[in-house]
Design a protein around this motif. Structure first.
Motif, PDB file in Angstrom:
ATOM      1  N   GLU A 212       0.700   6.026  -7.470  1.00 51.44           N
ATOM      2  CA  GLU A 212      -1.006   6.368  -7.758  1.00 51.44           C
ATOM      3  C   GLU A 212      -1.549   7.201  -7.312  1.00 51.44           C
ATOM      4  N   GLY A 213      -0.381   8.237  -6.421  1.00 50.92           N
ATOM      5  CA  GLY A 213      -0.760   9.662  -6.568  1.00 50.92           C
ATOM      6  C   GLY A 213      -0.347  10.652  -7.254  1.00 50.92           C
TER       7      GLY A 213
ATOM      8  N   ILE B 223       0.636  -1.013   0.062  1.00 53.99           N
ATOM      9  CA  ILE B 223      -0.371  -0.071   0.096  1.00 53.99           C
ATOM     10  C   ILE B 223       0.935   1.211   0.043  1.00 53.99           C
ATOM     11  N   ARG B 224       2.234   1.088   0.619  1.00 53.39           N
ATOM     12  CA  ARG B 224       2.936   2.284   0.888  1.00 53.39           C
ATOM     13  C   ARG B 224       3.388   2.563  -0.917  1.00 53.39           C
TER      14      ARG B 224
ATOM     15  N   ARG C 122       2.113   1.398  -3.414  1.00 49.93           N
ATOM     16  CA  ARG C 122       0.806   2.668  -4.239  1.00 49.93           C
ATOM     17  C   ARG C 122       0.954   3.419  -4.337  1.00 49.93           C
ATOM     18  N   TRP C 123       0.827   4.383  -2.643  1.00 48.68           N
ATOM     19  CA  TRP C 123       0.791   5.374  -2.383  1.00 48.68           C
ATOM     20  C   TRP C 123       1.639   6.669  -3.055  1.00 48.68           C
ATOM     21  N   THR C 124       2.843   5.453  -3.401  1.00 55.09           N
ATOM     22  CA  THR C 124       3.733   6.764  -3.788  1.00 55.09           C
ATOM     23  C   THR C 124       3.498   6.959  -5.371  1.00 55.09           C
TER      24      THR C 124
ATOM     25  N   HIS D 263      -3.775   9.472  -2.366  1.00 55.63           N
ATOM     26  CA  HIS D 263      -3.016   9.996  -1.445  1.00 55.63           C
ATOM     27  C   HIS D 263      -4.137   9.489  -0.225  1.00 55.63           C
ATOM     28  N   HIS D 264      -5.173  10.603  -0.187  1.00 58.69           N
ATOM     29  CA  HIS D 264      -6.559   9.594   1.407  1.00 58.69           C
ATOM     30  C   HIS D 264      -6.919   8.405   0.951  1.00 58.69           C
ATOM     31  N   HIS D 265      -7.231   8.230  -0.438  1.00 56.39           N
ATOM     32  CA  HIS D 265      -7.941   6.686  -0.422  1.00 56.39           C
ATOM     33  C   HIS D 265      -7.250   5.903  -0.071  1.00 56.39           C
ATOM     34  N   LEU D 266      -5.759   5.939  -0.169  1.00 59.73           N
ATOM     35  CA  LEU D 266      -4.729   5.807  -0.473  1.00 59.73           C
ATOM     36  C   LEU D 266      -3.884   5.218   1.398  1.00 59.73           C
ATOM     37  N   SER D 267      -4.061   6.237   2.269  1.00 63.26           N
ATOM     38  CA  SER D 267      -3.924   5.796   3.781  1.00 63.26           C
ATOM     39  C   SER D 267      -4.646   5.802   4.628  1.00 63.26           C
TER      40      SER D 267
END
Length: 244
Positions: free
Chosen positions: A101-102, A94-95, A97-99, A213-217
């Motif tokens: 996909e944001g 997930i981390r 993906r955050w980097t 970012h909000h979604h993946l966080s």
């Protein structure tokens, strides 16, 4: 004996192996309850999420049993234990993906077009249909994230997003989802997807990046929340809807 390549071990695997050795040594006999996540994290000097992944790996391998509302207990292994789980860490995925996909969401906003936005809405609509039928809306979810990536016009990044998303199917991710995903959490996730679409449709790169970012966080937070006490679950298969 030939020299073998040394491979770095994932953190959760190191924690799981240490706990397994303690079980084998009799420090935690069959039927004993392991210390809480918080205590294990303090003693091992690691994060609680990493301990959680280790405990679930041990559960998948058959060393322990997670009893909701009670704790994690050592269980008897009638035969030889399963081979050690070496799946990717769901939380590290997930981390990553955050980097990635944001930035892809920001690029999608830069290249937005009505037809492309319609494709995103179609994917979220598929998620809603799956959820209403009682299924985990994994197909629509995957389609949504791939379509965001496709808007960047980079085949390599589309492949990377697909591969990272498909880590959801590894045994560790599946077991985490069994405990922490439910109809309510997916309803919230669908709302988060729609916020990403709104920002992309507006051509607002900053808002699109922030929304993804909000979604993946939030996805990370959902998997590291307190252990549920028996929440309603959703089916992963597509043969029968979940009982209402």
């Amino acid at each position: 004996m030939p020299i073998q390549t040394i491979e770095p071990r994932r953190l959760y695997r190191q924690i799981a192996d240490q706990l397994r050795l303690l079980i084998e040594a009799g420090e935690f006999p069959v039927g004993a309850r392991l210390p809480p996540e918080r205590d294990l994290a303090l003693k091992l000097g690691v994060s609680r999420p990493s301990v959680r992944e280790a405990l679930i790996a041990l559960e998948v391998e058959g060393w322990v049993e997670v009893r909701m509302g009670s704790g994690v207990y050592v269980q008897s292994l009638a035969g030889a234990p399963r081979a050690s789980l070496t799946a990717e860490s769901p939380l590290e995925t997930i981390r990553a993906r955050w980097t990635i996909e944001g930035e892809l969401a920001a690029q999608a906003a830069r290249h937005t077009a009505p037809a492309l936005v319609d494709g995103l809405l179609e994917a979220v609509g598929a998620m809603e249909e799956e959820a209403r039928a009682g299924y985990v809306p994994i197909r629509g979810d995957r389609l949504f994230h791939l379509r965001v990536a496709e808007m960047a016009n980079n085949a390599v990044l589309v492949r990377v997003v697909g591969e990272l998303f498909d880590e959801r199917h590894n045994p560790l991710s599946v077991k985490l989802g069994d405990y922490f995903e439910n109809p309510d959490s997916w309803a919230v996730a669908i709302t988060e997807h729609r916020r990403v679409i709104t920002a992309i449709a507006a051509g607002d790169e900053t808002a699109a990046r922030a929304a993804m970012h909000h979604h993946l966080s939030c996805s990370f937070d959902r998997l590291t929340a307190s252990w549920p006490g028996g929440a309603e679950t959703m089916r992963v298969d597509s043969k029968e809807p979940a009982a209402s």
